[in-house]
Motif scaffolding. Structure first.
Motif, short mmCIF file in Angstrom:
data_model
loop_
_atom_site.label_atom_id
_atom_site.label_comp_id
_atom_site.label_asym_id
_atom_site.label_seq_id
_atom_site.Cartn_x
_atom_site.Cartn_y
_atom_site.Cartn_z
N ALA A 188 5.14 6.55 5.53
CA ALA A 188 4.90 7.99 5.37
C ALA A 188 4.36 8.25 3.97
O ALA A 188 4.59 7.45 3.06
N PRO A 189 3.67 9.37 3.78
CA PRO A 189 3.23 9.70 2.42
C PRO A 189 4.42 10.11 1.55
O PRO A 189 5.39 10.69 2.04
N TRP A 190 4.32 9.80 0.25
CA TRP A 190 5.37 10.11 -0.70
C TRP A 190 4.90 11.18 -1.68
O TRP A 190 3.73 11.18 -2.09
N PHE A 191 5.82 12.07 -2.06
CA PHE A 191 5.68 12.88 -3.26
C PHE A 191 6.58 12.27 -4.31
O PHE A 191 7.80 12.19 -4.11
N PHE B 215 7.08 13.35 5.34
CA PHE B 215 6.88 12.81 4.00
C PHE B 215 8.21 12.35 3.44
O PHE B 215 9.28 12.64 4.01
N ILE B 216 8.16 11.65 2.32
CA ILE B 216 9.34 11.23 1.57
C ILE B 216 9.18 11.77 0.15
O ILE B 216 8.12 11.61 -0.47
N TYR B 217 10.24 12.40 -0.34
CA TYR B 217 10.26 12.86 -1.73
C TYR B 217 11.11 11.89 -2.55
O TYR B 217 12.28 11.66 -2.23
N CYS B 218 10.52 11.33 -3.61
CA CYS B 218 11.24 10.46 -4.54
C CYS B 218 11.50 11.24 -5.82
O CYS B 218 10.56 11.59 -6.54
N VAL C 166 0.86 -1.18 0.00
CA VAL C 166 0.00 0.00 0.00
C VAL C 166 0.90 1.24 0.00
O VAL C 166 2.09 1.15 0.29
N ALA C 167 0.32 2.38 -0.30
CA ALA C 167 1.08 3.63 -0.29
C ALA C 167 0.13 4.79 -0.11
O ALA C 167 -1.06 4.71 -0.43
N SER C 168 0.68 5.90 0.39
CA SER C 168 -0.06 7.16 0.41
C SER C 168 0.82 8.22 -0.24
O SER C 168 2.03 8.05 -0.37
N GLY C 169 0.17 9.31 -0.65
CA GLY C 169 0.95 10.34 -1.33
C GLY C 169 0.23 11.67 -1.42
O GLY C 169 -0.94 11.80 -1.08
N ASP C 170 0.99 12.67 -1.89
CA ASP C 170 0.50 14.03 -2.11
C ASP C 170 -0.37 14.54 -0.96
O ASP C 170 -1.53 14.96 -1.16
#
Length: 521
Positions: free
Chosen positions: A236-239, A175-178, A42-46
């Motif tokens: 954590a949510p990712w951008f 958050f994490i920025y990729c 699973v993932a979360s983002g923005d």
């Protein structure tokens, strides 16, 4: 609690909490899974101040044709809670996982409280996903004491294990920025040629080079089955943004490195963009339209951080000088050259000009520092960076300087090395104080174990005094922001060729508010 305004288009795309049928009866496929359907995690983002995207994709047999799913829509349930035990559910609903989108779902959760943790999970049939944690942003303009986030990217599955992801999952980040290169497009190899010569691949890719939608879906599945990567997404949510390997090495606009007919290359882009959207926690605003996808966007964290997420591939003109390494030519001064494209550049300049946040961030892919990489006493650049595009680079830095925009930080990847440096209009002739500061984050696994500093980079650093730190190990970066100071911790691993590498903080660099000069923290 209704979180969406349903529309016919939204129902067709399976992007809302409504349900759409696949047959004349309007019934959804009901599956009894023989294999666990949430094998991609699973993932979360923005994240925003009142919500975020939550994502999953049904794939009981991720690497097989059809990934173990019927060619029919399926209903997926979702829950968001204020506690990990889900005793305080704050939002829930049903979403349609459609075969046209690889049975991926993107739920845009709204109506939540700013600046706090939430927990989410999905269900399909009798199965339930693992639990992820997301965190909303502080309200725009609200007094915000601190923000702490991570930066990751360049994670070639073949060249190392994802130990860095396991460690960043324990960092308790906002958050994490990729920055990109989430996947690599190349065919599976048992041996690869590195700077140290041929080396065995720790874990080869499945299949050949990626061209079709099925190819890209399989490649994302192989990466996303990694438990360490799943842990990082769930923490954590990712951008997310992209660089080149999500499609093909060093692509820009509708051009690839092999001279493929642009009309043909756009077919490959279209497949790659769809797979990227299917597998990333992106909002419906990023839904692909043919061979294009709207990726640049802005996020606001209280009164502390404006995050401008850029796309330096889709609108860029061709690399100059036949992209010869450590070289230059008249074309680097081409007045018609673009890195961001006119629309994105104007959007960015307006954001920078109007920002009231303490820190203004350009979260992007290729280095802005104009490093002279020629070791023979001449001038030469990496022409796939901003240094190969002198006019757009000058426009960007002059806008920051002439508009007196303080506290601008550039976050970059792509290089498979750590860098910290100060940005000048011309690195050969720096005038006065720097215009901004740049931190470049190394790779998660690409290029293998690495070394503390490569011999050639030690020489390059010595001839580029604005470069204050360089390291060539694998790892990630953690940025810790307050109103008074920005601190960047470069966290590195002693190895990625085998699991269980040891993590350490190689260097911590900082800048004070109003002063882009780098100091050791």
């Amino acid at each position: 609690m209704s979180l969406f305004t349903p529309s016919r288009r939204g129902l067709i795309l399976g992007l809302t909490s409504g349900a759409a049928g696949f047959a004349a009866t309007g019934a959804l496929a009901q599956q009894v899974f023989t294999e666990y359907p949430f094998q991609l995690g699973v993932a979360s983002g923005d994240p925003t101040a009142d919500g975020f995207v939550i994502w999953t994709r049904l794939a009981p047999n991720p690497l097989e044709p059809g990934y173990g799913m019927p060619a029919a829509p399926m209903s997926v349930s979702w829950e968001v809670a204020a506690d990990r035990g889900f005793s305080q559910t704050v939002a829930s609903g049903q979403v349609v996982a459609r075969p046209e989108l690889g049975h991926a779902v993107h739920v845009e959760v709204e109506g939540l409280q700013p600046g706090r943790d939430y927990f989410y999970r999905f269900g399909a049939g009798r199965e339930r996903s693992l639990t992820g944690r997301a965190r909303t942003a502080p309200a725009a303009g609200a007094a915000t004491a601190g923000v702490r986030f991570g930066v990751v990217g360049c994670q070639n599955y073949e060249q190392g294990f994802y130990t860095a992801h396991r460690h960043i999952a324990g960092e308790d980040l906002d958050f994490i920025y990729c920055y990109g290169d989430y996947i690599y497009e190349g065919r599976g190899n048992r041996v690869w040629n590195s700077a140290a010569g041929p080396q065995a691949q720790p874990r080869p890719h499945v299949g050949g080079e990626t061209y079709s939608l099925d190819d890209y879906r399989r490649r994302y599945a192989q990466y996303k089955m990694d438990p360490d990567l799943q842990a990082a997404h769930a923490s954590a949510p990712w951008f997310v943004t992209w660089d080149d390997h999500e499609i093909d090495n060093n692509w820009v606009s509708d051009l690839d490195q092999d001279g493929t007919d642009p009309a043909i290359f756009r077919l490959r882009q279209q497949a790659a963009l769809q797979a990227f959207y299917e597998n990333m926690p992106l909002r419906r605003s990023a839904f692909p339209r043919g061979a294009s996808l709207q990726l640049y966007r802005r996020a606001v964290y209280g009164d502390l951080l404006d995050l401008n997420l850029l796309d330096t591939r889709q609108y860029r003109t061709d690399q100059p000088c036949n992209e010869r390494w450590a070289s230059t030519c008249d074309d680097v001064n081409d007045a018609t050259a673009e890195v961001l494209g006119q629309a994105q550049e104007a959007w960015l300049f307006q954001n920078l000009q109007g920002s009231r946040a303490r820190w203004k961030v350009l979260a992007q892919q290729v280095m802005v520092m104009d490093l002279n990489r020629n070791l023979n006493g001449e001038l030469g650049y990496n022409l796939d960076t901003w240094a190969g595009y002198r006019i757009p680079r000058a426009r960007l830095l002059n806008h920051i300087r002439n508009s007196r925009i303080d506290n601008v930080v550039v976050l970059t990847g792509d290089e498979h090395q750590n860098y910290a440096g100060e940005l000048h209009l011309d690195g050969r002739n720096p005038e006065g104080r720097a215009v901004a500061t740049e931190f470049v984050t190394t790779s998660i696994s690409s290029s293998g174990d690495g070394v503390d500093q490569r011999e050639d980079m030690a020489r390059i650093q010595s001839q580029n005094p604005f470069l204050k730190f360089n390291n060539a190990q694998r790892g990630y970066v953690v940025c810790d922001l307050t109103h008074e100071r920005w601190r960047t911790d470069f966290k590195v691993l002693d190895r990625v060729s085998t699991p269980g590498g040891t993590l350490s903080t190689r260097r911590s660099m900082a800048i004070e508010t109003g002063n882009p000069a780098l100091v050791e923290a």
